[in-house]
Design a protein around this motif. Structure first.
Motif, PDB file in Angstrom:
ATOM      1  N   ASP A   1       0.644  -1.228   0.054  1.00  0.00           N
ATOM      2  CA  ASP A   1      -0.026  -0.095  -0.082  1.00  0.00           C
ATOM      3  C   ASP A   1       0.840   1.353   0.187  1.00  0.00           C
ATOM      4  O   ASP A   1       0.369   2.362   0.225  1.00  0.00           O
ATOM      5  N   GLY A   2       2.079   1.059  -0.048  1.00  0.00           N
ATOM      6  CA  GLY A   2       3.201   2.316  -0.151  1.00  0.00           C
ATOM      7  C   GLY A   2       3.539   2.737   1.036  1.00  0.00           C
ATOM      8  O   GLY A   2       4.468   3.519   1.165  1.00  0.00           O
TER       9      GLY A   2
ATOM     10  N   PRO B   1       1.896   7.413   3.003  1.00  0.00           N
ATOM     11  CA  PRO B   1       1.308   8.371   1.989  1.00  0.00           C
ATOM     12  C   PRO B   1      -0.030   8.122   1.576  1.00  0.00           C
ATOM     13  O   PRO B   1      -0.511   6.799   1.654  1.00  0.00           O
ATOM     14  N   SER B   2      -0.851   9.095   1.182  1.00  0.00           N
ATOM     15  CA  SER B   2      -2.285   8.903   0.885  1.00  0.00           C
ATOM     16  C   SER B   2      -2.340  10.166  -0.264  1.00  0.00           C
ATOM     17  O   SER B   2      -1.499  10.737  -0.443  1.00  0.00           O
ATOM     18  N   ALA B   3      -3.461  10.118  -0.814  1.00  0.00           N
ATOM     19  CA  ALA B   3      -3.809  11.106  -1.966  1.00  0.00           C
ATOM     20  C   ALA B   3      -3.243  12.246  -1.586  1.00  0.00           C
ATOM     21  O   ALA B   3      -2.311  12.700  -2.290  1.00  0.00           O
TER      22      ALA B   3
ATOM     23  N   GLN C   1      10.909  12.658  -0.468  1.00  0.00           N
ATOM     24  CA  GLN C   1      11.150  13.761  -1.499  1.00  0.00           C
ATOM     25  C   GLN C   1       9.772  14.360  -1.420  1.00  0.00           C
ATOM     26  O   GLN C   1       9.429  14.981  -2.609  1.00  0.00           O
ATOM     27  N   GLU C   2       9.190  14.614  -0.130  1.00  0.00           N
ATOM     28  CA  GLU C   2       7.762  15.261  -0.239  1.00  0.00           C
ATOM     29  C   GLU C   2       7.549  15.470   1.180  1.00  0.00           C
ATOM     30  O   GLU C   2       7.740  15.223   2.062  1.00  0.00           O
ATOM     31  N   ARG C   3       6.813  16.712   0.989  1.00  0.00           N
ATOM     32  CA  ARG C   3       6.615  17.249   2.440  1.00  0.00           C
ATOM     33  C   ARG C   3       5.847  16.459   3.237  1.00  0.00           C
ATOM     34  O   ARG C   3       4.722  15.988   2.987  1.00  0.00           O
ATOM     35  N   VAL C   4       5.938  16.441   4.516  1.00  0.00           N
ATOM     36  CA  VAL C   4       5.164  15.791   5.692  1.00  0.00           C
ATOM     37  C   VAL C   4       3.808  16.572   5.973  1.00  0.00           C
ATOM     38  O   VAL C   4       4.132  17.966   6.406  1.00  0.00           O
ATOM     39  N   THR C   5       2.891  16.283   5.949  1.00  0.00           N
ATOM     40  CA  THR C   5       1.639  17.058   6.250  1.00  0.00           C
ATOM     41  C   THR C   5       0.938  16.845   7.582  1.00  0.00           C
ATOM     42  O   THR C   5       0.415  17.456   8.333  1.00  0.00           O
TER      43      THR C   5
ATOM     44  N   SER D   1     -15.061   5.357  12.829  1.00  0.00           N
ATOM     45  CA  SER D   1     -14.326   4.799  11.571  1.00  0.00           C
ATOM     46  C   SER D   1     -13.649   3.412  12.013  1.00  0.00           C
ATOM     47  O   SER D   1     -13.139   3.187  13.261  1.00  0.00           O
ATOM     48  N   VAL D   2     -13.564   2.779  10.913  1.00  0.00           N
ATOM     49  CA  VAL D   2     -12.741   1.357  11.226  1.00  0.00           C
ATOM     50  C   VAL D   2     -11.216   1.492  10.521  1.00  0.00           C
ATOM     51  O   VAL D   2     -11.145   2.122   9.360  1.00  0.00           O
ATOM     52  N   ARG D   3      -9.960   1.443  11.336  1.00  0.00           N
ATOM     53  CA  ARG D   3      -8.796   1.446  10.644  1.00  0.00           C
ATOM     54  C   ARG D   3      -8.053   0.139  10.707  1.00  0.00           C
ATOM     55  O   ARG D   3      -7.920  -0.553  12.027  1.00  0.00           O
ATOM     56  N   TYR D   4      -7.643  -0.269   9.675  1.00  0.00           N
ATOM     57  CA  TYR D   4      -6.823  -1.323   9.646  1.00  0.00           C
ATOM     58  C   TYR D   4      -5.288  -0.878   9.604  1.00  0.00           C
ATOM     59  O   TYR D   4      -5.021   0.106   9.072  1.00  0.00           O
ATOM     60  N   SER D   5      -4.419  -1.508  10.435  1.00  0.00           N
ATOM     61  CA  SER D   5      -3.074  -1.042  10.688  1.00  0.00           C
ATOM     62  C   SER D   5      -2.434  -1.385   9.245  1.00  0.00           C
ATOM     63  O   SER D   5      -2.567  -2.132   8.434  1.00  0.00           O
ATOM     64  N   LYS D   6      -1.806  -0.111   8.891  1.00  0.00           N
ATOM     65  CA  LYS D   6      -0.902  -0.094   7.577  1.00  0.00           C
ATOM     66  C   LYS D   6       0.082  -0.877   7.491  1.00  0.00           C
ATOM     67  O   LYS D   6       0.794  -1.088   8.487  1.00  0.00           O
TER      68      LYS D   6
END
Ligand code: SAH
Length: 350
Positions: free
Chosen positions: A86-87, A107-109, A157-161, A328-333
């Motif tokens: 899943d990245g 990462p997500s969209a 190589q991307e800003r952390v949000t 919400s339901v969250r599955y561990s990434k």
């Protein structure tokens, strides 16, 4: 007779630069013979470019860099990196003293979230948590927390949000360092306080103390149970902290900060996942500005629990929704890398 002072036998450790504000870095370069504007340059190199060592900062003369070469910036090294389908990228980071901690980049969209550790190991010993099985080693310094964000930012190589304090350790047991790190992430790295989540199992008085700092961070409380009896079984430290006292402190936090409370609840089959538990949880949270995150248990070694069936998870959700509780339901990434929640370090046997 010669007198040996403590200083002469203990090698003096130089404070790392990471964590210093623009004003502090400016003062530091001036103390080391540079003009004030160099402070701003150094600040940008540390927080924007992610410099790992002063030797890299080539706007400064080689000669000057030689004179300050013993001052560390305070960066860790990547000891191990694993990427799942899943990245999600999980890191084991090696600290100056050889200790290893975990950090995760998710990462997500529109986001890049970093899950950071606040301690090496954890003293809370929650029965379903891999980190808890390994015991506590030490607190992290602010620079060691900030480094995790810069490491993920540099690697992607991307800003952390977004940042979540859901890695190793109990953030409120290391509150001062966590608050210093949060302020730095906000002011120096540019992450909004509202995009930072501090997750805690709850330590008496510490949620109040966090509230007094008047930050805009989201508080997540790892409740995991609808009543004191079940909670004390899962979270040993809860024995000395009644669930109602914990929720009272959370209620005050919501009132003082105006932020909604996140409630974390690991669903363990046959332990805390019945419809009656959902109902009891809804009553406990009545009148609260909260959001429940259900996390189906992610199996770990040395723990005798099972993950609930999707049907049971859905039933739990339905009961909460009927009672108007946001859920919400969250599955561990990163389950693909069998590396969720403390397992990466455990699997590596470091
Ligand atoms: N000490 C803090 C921060 C650690 S994050 C706290 O307890 O909140 C802890 C979170 O990790 C828990 O809320 C839970 O969501 C998650 N967690 C730990 N072990 C897990 C497991 N085996 N399966 C699923 N989630 C787990």
């Amino acid at each position: 007779m010669s007198v040996t002072t403590v200083d002469s036998i203990t090698p003096t450790t130089i404070t790392p630069l990471l964590g210093m504000s623009l004003a502090e870095l400016t003062a530091w370069v001036q103390e080391h013979g540079q003009p004030a504007y160099r402070g701003k340059q150094l600040y940008q190199w540390i927080y924007q470019q992610g410099a790992r060592s002063l030797a890299d900062v080539d706007v400064f003369s080689k000669q000057w860099r030689e004179t300050v070469k013993d001052t560390p910036i305070g960066r860790s090294t990547i000891h191990h990196r694993s990427v799942s389908g899943d990245g999600t990228v999980k890191y084991l980071l090696k600290l100056k003293d050889g200790q290893i901690i975990e950090a995760v980049g998710i990462p997500s969209a529109k986001r890049l979230t970093v899950c950071v550790s606040s301690q090496v190991g954890c003293a809370m010993a929650c029965t379903f948590c891999a980190t808890g099985k390994g015991g506590f080693m030490r607190h992290l310094q602010p620079y060691e927390i900030i480094d995790q964000v810069l490491t993920v930012q540099g690697d992607f190589q991307e800003r952390v949000t977004n940042v979540v304090f859901m890695g190793m350790g109990e953030p409120l047991a290391n509150l001062d360092h966590v608050v210093t790190a949060v302020k730095c992430m906000n002011q120096d790295i540019g992450i909004s306080q509202r995009s930072i989540v501090v997750s805690t199992v709850g330590i008496p008085g510490k949620i109040h103390e966090l509230a007094q700092h008047e930050l805009q961070v989201t508080l997540a409380v790892s409740l995991h149970a609808p009543n004191q009896r079940i909670r004390a079984e899962l979270v040993p430290t809860a024995e000395n902290y009644e669930i109602d006292d914990l929720l009272d402190e959370c209620r005050d936090y919501v009132q003082i900060t105006g932020r909604r409370l996140s409630v974390e609840y690991v669903l363990l089959a046959g332990v805390n996942d019945a419809r009656s538990h959902a109902s009891e949880l809804a009553s406990k949270l009545r009148g609260f500005q909260s959001h429940v995150n259900l996390i189906p248990y992610n199996p770990i070694e040395d723990a005798d629990y099972d993950r609930p069936t999707p049907r049971d998870v859905q039933d739990f959700v339905d009961v909460l929704e009927q009672k108007h509780i946001a859920v919400s339901v969250r599955y561990s990434k990163g389950l693909g890398a069998s590396a969720a929640c403390g397992q990466l370090r455990a699997n590596q046997r470091v």
